[in-house]
Write a protein that holds these residues in place. Structure first.
Motif, mmCIF file in Angstrom:
data_model
loop_
_atom_site.group_PDB
_atom_site.id
_atom_site.type_symbol
_atom_site.label_atom_id
_atom_site.label_comp_id
_atom_site.label_asym_id
_atom_site.label_seq_id
_atom_site.Cartn_x
_atom_site.Cartn_y
_atom_site.Cartn_z
ATOM 1 N N MET A 46 15.923 95.688 9.069
ATOM 2 C CA MET A 46 15.903 94.807 10.233
ATOM 3 C C MET A 46 17.140 94.913 11.127
ATOM 4 O O MET A 46 17.202 94.254 12.170
ATOM 5 C CB MET A 46 15.759 93.347 9.768
ATOM 6 C CG MET A 46 14.575 93.098 8.858
ATOM 7 S SD MET A 46 13.007 93.672 9.566
ATOM 8 C CE MET A 46 12.897 92.639 11.014
ATOM 9 N N ARG A 106 19.287 99.690 15.241
ATOM 10 C CA ARG A 106 18.773 99.753 16.611
ATOM 11 C C ARG A 106 19.221 101.056 17.266
ATOM 12 O O ARG A 106 20.261 101.618 16.916
ATOM 13 C CB ARG A 106 19.204 98.544 17.434
ATOM 14 C CG ARG A 106 20.677 98.345 17.594
ATOM 15 C CD ARG A 106 20.988 97.105 18.450
ATOM 16 N NE ARG A 106 20.414 95.903 17.900
ATOM 17 C CZ ARG A 106 19.498 95.140 18.520
ATOM 18 N NH1 ARG A 106 19.058 95.483 19.722
ATOM 19 N NH2 ARG A 106 19.035 94.058 17.956
ATOM 20 N N TYR A 145 18.052 87.761 6.667
ATOM 21 C CA TYR A 145 16.694 88.280 6.810
ATOM 22 C C TYR A 145 15.761 87.836 5.695
ATOM 23 O O TYR A 145 14.549 87.782 5.904
ATOM 24 C CB TYR A 145 16.741 89.806 6.902
ATOM 25 C CG TYR A 145 17.493 90.269 8.124
ATOM 26 C CD1 TYR A 145 16.976 90.073 9.395
ATOM 27 C CD2 TYR A 145 18.753 90.860 8.015
ATOM 28 C CE1 TYR A 145 17.667 90.473 10.524
ATOM 29 C CE2 TYR A 145 19.455 91.267 9.137
ATOM 30 C CZ TYR A 145 18.911 91.060 10.395
ATOM 31 O OH TYR A 145 19.605 91.446 11.520
ATOM 32 N N ASN A 156 15.107 83.942 7.487
ATOM 33 C CA ASN A 156 13.995 84.385 8.335
ATOM 34 C C ASN A 156 12.641 84.386 7.641
ATOM 35 O O ASN A 156 11.611 84.491 8.319
ATOM 36 C CB ASN A 156 14.282 85.784 8.885
ATOM 37 C CG ASN A 156 15.386 85.775 9.926
ATOM 38 O OD1 ASN A 156 16.160 84.832 10.033
ATOM 39 N ND2 ASN A 156 15.484 86.846 10.686
ATOM 40 N N GLN A 179 20.554 83.668 15.968
ATOM 41 C CA GLN A 179 19.857 84.925 16.256
ATOM 42 C C GLN A 179 18.383 84.882 15.864
ATOM 43 O O GLN A 179 17.671 85.868 16.060
ATOM 44 C CB GLN A 179 20.544 86.079 15.524
ATOM 45 C CG GLN A 179 21.953 86.366 15.991
ATOM 46 C CD GLN A 179 22.544 87.608 15.352
ATOM 47 O OE1 GLN A 179 21.913 88.263 14.521
ATOM 48 N NE2 GLN A 179 23.766 87.940 15.727
ATOM 49 N N THR A 216 15.305 84.290 16.845
ATOM 50 C CA THR A 216 14.467 84.080 18.022
ATOM 51 C C THR A 216 13.003 84.284 17.657
ATOM 52 O O THR A 216 12.668 84.903 16.645
ATOM 53 C CB THR A 216 14.850 85.067 19.129
ATOM 54 O OG1 THR A 216 14.565 86.401 18.670
ATOM 55 C CG2 THR A 216 16.329 84.949 19.475
ATOM 56 N N ARG A 265 10.945 86.145 19.272
ATOM 57 C CA ARG A 265 10.644 87.569 19.393
ATOM 58 C C ARG A 265 11.054 88.341 18.141
ATOM 59 O O ARG A 265 10.390 89.312 17.760
ATOM 60 C CB ARG A 265 11.360 88.160 20.618
ATOM 61 C CG ARG A 265 10.784 87.738 21.953
ATOM 62 C CD ARG A 265 11.541 88.391 23.111
ATOM 63 N NE ARG A 265 11.424 89.840 23.099
ATOM 64 C CZ ARG A 265 10.433 90.527 23.656
ATOM 65 N NH1 ARG A 265 9.451 89.880 24.271
ATOM 66 N NH2 ARG A 265 10.411 91.845 23.608
ATOM 67 N N SER A 266 12.138 87.929 17.499
ATOM 68 C CA SER A 266 12.613 88.662 16.331
ATOM 69 C C SER A 266 11.654 88.569 15.155
ATOM 70 O O SER A 266 11.758 89.344 14.206
ATOM 71 C CB SER A 266 13.992 88.143 15.908
ATOM 72 O OG SER A 266 13.907 86.840 15.346
ATOM 73 N N ASP A 321 10.139 92.741 18.256
ATOM 74 C CA ASP A 321 11.392 93.048 17.579
ATOM 75 C C ASP A 321 11.694 94.546 17.618
ATOM 76 O O ASP A 321 12.819 94.958 17.936
ATOM 77 C CB ASP A 321 11.334 92.559 16.136
ATOM 78 C CG ASP A 321 12.531 92.992 15.320
ATOM 79 O OD1 ASP A 321 13.657 92.578 15.650
ATOM 80 O OD2 ASP A 321 12.343 93.760 14.354
ATOM 81 N N ASP A 336 12.631 95.562 21.120
ATOM 82 C CA ASP A 336 13.989 95.142 21.463
ATOM 83 C C ASP A 336 15.032 96.029 20.788
ATOM 84 O O ASP A 336 16.114 96.259 21.341
ATOM 85 C CB ASP A 336 14.210 93.687 21.049
ATOM 86 C CG ASP A 336 13.403 92.713 21.891
ATOM 87 O OD1 ASP A 336 12.917 93.122 22.963
ATOM 88 O OD2 ASP A 336 13.254 91.541 21.472
ATOM 89 N N ARG A 337 14.704 96.517 19.593
ATOM 90 C CA ARG A 337 15.637 97.414 18.892
ATOM 91 C C ARG A 337 15.377 98.881 19.236
ATOM 92 O O ARG A 337 16.005 99.770 18.663
ATOM 93 C CB ARG A 337 15.521 97.187 17.381
ATOM 94 C CG ARG A 337 15.991 95.811 16.951
ATOM 95 C CD ARG A 337 16.189 95.726 15.450
ATOM 96 N NE ARG A 337 14.947 95.625 14.702
ATOM 97 C CZ ARG A 337 14.714 96.239 13.546
ATOM 98 N NH1 ARG A 337 15.620 97.060 13.031
ATOM 99 N NH2 ARG A 337 13.566 96.073 12.911
ATOM 100 N N ARG A 354 15.483 79.224 21.707
ATOM 101 C CA ARG A 354 15.414 80.602 21.205
ATOM 102 C C ARG A 354 14.009 81.177 21.354
ATOM 103 O O ARG A 354 13.643 82.117 20.658
ATOM 104 C CB ARG A 354 15.867 80.647 19.742
ATOM 105 C CG ARG A 354 17.287 80.130 19.545
ATOM 106 C CD ARG A 354 17.804 80.383 18.139
ATOM 107 N NE ARG A 354 16.988 79.775 17.107
ATOM 108 C CZ ARG A 354 17.076 78.503 16.724
ATOM 109 N NH1 ARG A 354 17.936 77.691 17.316
ATOM 110 N NH2 ARG A 354 16.296 78.022 15.768
#
Length: 703
Positions: free
Chosen positions: A279, A282, A399, A403, A475, A477, A479-480, A486, A489-490, A553
């Motif tokens: 995770m 990037r 993570y 998460n 962090q 969010t 979207r993540s 995700d 974005d990465r 977020r």
């Protein structure tokens, strides 16, 4: 007179009880445990007749008065069952009961309050054998009456006199008293109010098989730790090969490969794509500002710029760890770092490290040392070990714990507080929140508690883990949590060899189709979504309450369309199943060989390369006690659970609608097809990626 047949099936599986009753020509009841009253009734404006019966021997049914609190009920037929296991039985009633809407269960009080677990009640009528199902999946205990509505999913209505509306309002009022929010630590998501597992609502507890297995494996792990400590008492602890002395017991084939190849740069890079924590990586669009290249490294700068222009430069930045206080274990200070790793992808698809900066620039060290593959082997190895230690911290806390576990708990508590059993979203989500509250409560009392495992062995223990979780929440969010967003974005979409990314996208797509199929059965337009007060309250409860104003977020505070609802529900199911599987299962493979992912570091990061010796490396890595504890816990948490329910194959039948069952069947078919695809692909790989194989994914967060 209609003939009712009740048959009791004997079973030795004590914790999982199953109750079925039939209406009409043939009535069947299968119950476990003893002293049960099973009442079948439907609302009307006539009285209520109770007909108690004893199962063995079977007595005749006789009328009893209507309860004053149910003046609107039509004749009610009750069965008093005294059985030690499961049986089938039969009886006759004077006429057809008509469309059934509710079933009432009550456990008769005995000297010992021996509760039992009821799965569901199914009632068949005469003639065409019309079926009415009444899901329960709860413990029946005490003297209270458990009222079960017929399984057809229903949205909230505006008619206060409607019996189903009254039932759902009463149910939510009772649930608000049982499922209460609590603050574990300020600045973190809310949790279920339970100081220990015994404080949890009974229906959220582990069943007996799960509890016994969980507690037995903890004891087995403790015993293995003792044996390893004894085995190493007279041995040296001065070289990396000494870790072989404790590398026995429960381990996987992949763990053995890690043991053999952990020093290789190729395996080091591979883990950022497909290891325990995929995770953080990037793709770069520019060189990181923290990467200060001193004079004399012009060639390195040119290489980095070249890879950047080719789109093959990647980074893994652990800056979140900067400034986190390190643990003190048994009076010995531990250490943390916040590394930056720059990697390149070569033409063959291998991800290889180019440079490691162990600490970011600071006033004390404005140009921190950079470690390169061309450095002395032990210096380069120690730099990679520091990266792996940092990855251990972020993986476990950000993570894994935050998460997946804590987010799943917020979803679970909000679901129990805001959605009644009749709600289609409740029926959709319930199989995916099984055991989550108890495993998280046990984590807060055993793993991340004061004096828990983190305090005993992990460099972020002793309070640093709480600081890190607070930072990580910023962090977290919306979207993540959604793989397509995700990975975009990465900038990892389409990356060769990114097996987690490939499988996660496929699973998200399959899960989304499943969710959409269910949602569209009950929400026929955006207006229906916007007009559902229970659904909107559930959304607000997650975003504003459980996740503490997470609208900042990107989390929604309301649902305005079918698409928005489907996307959010897909995120919920994916997080509780596939994402947790991807993050949890790798522990056993990648953490069993402790030098590959040490839980703590006992010396500060090196500031020079020439002074790094084997004594430096071994003095930095965990000692025997810490290493044994890491191996025991990662086996306990990473192993396949004996009562594991694979994704989409839950036995609970919350939906009675054939169309909903068809949607679930298609979900299972899609998962089976993906399973075959992954199996065929993995046969061609040296390191098969199996964490997102559907048969390996647990249906909820249970460990």
């Amino acid at each position: 007179m209609l003939r009712h047949q009740f048959k009791t099936l004997r079973s030795t599986r004590r914790p999982l009880s199953f109750c079925r009753c039939d209406r009409g020509e043939t009535h069947r009841a299968s119950v476990r445990r003893q002293n049960e009253e099973c009442s079948i009734w439907r609302p009307c404006h006539r009285g209520s007749t109770k007909v108690p019966s004893s199962l063995d021997p079977l007595a005749l049914l006789t009328p009893t008065p209507t309860p004053a609190k149910w003046p609107f009920l039509e004749p009610c037929y009750c069965l008093w069952v005294l059985v030690p296991q499961e049986e089938e039985f039969e009886h006759e009633v004077p006429g057809d009961l008509g469309p059934l809407q509710f079933v009432k269960l009550r456990k008769h009080h005995s000297l010992v309050d021996d509760a039992w677990f009821c799965d569901r009640i199914t009632v068949w009528g005469p003639g065409a054998c019309e079926e009415a199902a009444f899901p329960c999946y709860r413990w029946v205990q005490g003297d209270g009456v458990l009222c079960l509505p017929e399984a057809t999913a229903r949205l909230a209505g505006n008619n206060a006199l409607d019996v189903f509306q009254r039932h759902r309002e009463k149910e939510l009022k009772e649930r608000h008293k049982i499922y209460r929010w609590a603050t574990w630590k300020e600045g973190l998501p809310l949790t279920i109010a339970a100081g220990c597992e015994d404080d949890l609502p009974v229906n959220m507890r582990f069943h007996e098989e799960k509890r016994l297995d969980f507690e037995w494996t903890l004891k087995a792990g403790a015993l293995e730790m003792v044996l390893k400590r004894v085995y190493t008492l007279l041995s040296s602890w001065t070289s990396l090969e000494d870790f072989d002395l404790i590398f026995w017991g429960q381990k996987s084939p992949l763990a053995e490969k890690v043991h053999q190849r952990w020093r290789d740069d190729e395996l080091f890079g591979y883990q950022f794509l497909n290891g325990a924590n995929p995770m953080l990586l990037r793709r770069c669009t520019s060189l990181p500002s923290r990467l200060v290249l001193p004079s004399g490294m012009e060639e390195l700068r040119a290489q980095l710029e070249r890879e950047l222009q080719n789109g093959s430069l990647f980074e893994a930045d652990f800056i979140l760890l900067d400034g986190i206080p390190a643990n003190v274990i048994r009076g010995e200070k531990q250490y943390l770092a916040a590394p930056l790793v720059m990697l390149k992808m070569d033409p063959s698809g291998k991800l290889l490290p180019m440079v490691i900066q162990i600490q970011p620039p600071s006033p004390i060290s404005p140009t921190p040392p950079l470690f390169l593959p061309s450095d002395p082997p032990l210096a380069w190895l120690l730099a990679k070990i520091w990266v792996r230690n940092s990855d251990f911290q972020l993986h476990q806390l950000q993570y894994h714990l935050l998460n997946t576990h804590l987010l799943a708990e917020v979803i679970a508590v909000a679901t129990m507080r805001c959605l009644p059993g009749l709600h289609p979203v409740f029926k959709l989500l319930m199989p995916h929140i099984r055991y989550t509250m108890e495993i998280n409560t046990r984590a807060r009392t055993q793993l991340i508690s004061d004096g828990g495992i983190f305090d005993k062995a992990v460099s972020t223990g002793g309070g640093g883990h709480v600081h890190l979780l607070r930072r990580a929440l910023g962090q977290l969010t919306y979207r993540s949590l959604c793989p397509l967003d995700d990975l975009a974005d990465r900038r990892l979409l389409g990356t060769p060899g990114a097996l987690y990314a490939c499988d996660a996208l496929r699973l998200w797509e399959i899960t989304a189709r499943y969710v959409e199929g269910i949602v569209h059965l009950f929400y026929h337009g955006d207006d229906v979504v916007k007009g559902d007060p229970e659904l909107q309250a559930w959304c607000r409860e997650i975003t504003e309450v459980g996740l503490r104003q997470a609208q900042e977020r990107g989390f929604p505070v309301s649902f305005q369309s079918q698409n928005q609802l489907c996307h959010f529900l897909t995120m919920c199911v994916f997080t509780c199943t596939a994402q947790h599987g991807a993050i949890n299962q790798g522990q056993l493979d990648w953490y069993a060989w402790v030098p590959n992912a040490p839980c703590t570091m006992r010396m500060p990061p090196p500031t020079t390369k020439e002074d790094v010796t084997m004594a430096t490396v071994m003095g930095s890595l965990p000692d025997v006690r810490q290493a044994c504890l890491q191996m025991a816990i990662t086996w306990h948490l990473g192993r396949r659970q004996p009562d594991m329910v694979p994704l989409g194959h839950h036995k609970e039948k919350y939906f009675s609608d054939p169309k909903a069952k068809s949607v679930l069947n298609q979900f299972q078919t899609d998962l089976e097809n993906l399973e075959r695809e992954i199996t065929a692909r993995n046969e061609q790989l040296d390191l098969p990626y199996e964490y997102l194989k559907p048969s390996h994914i647990e249906n909820s967060v249970t460990i």
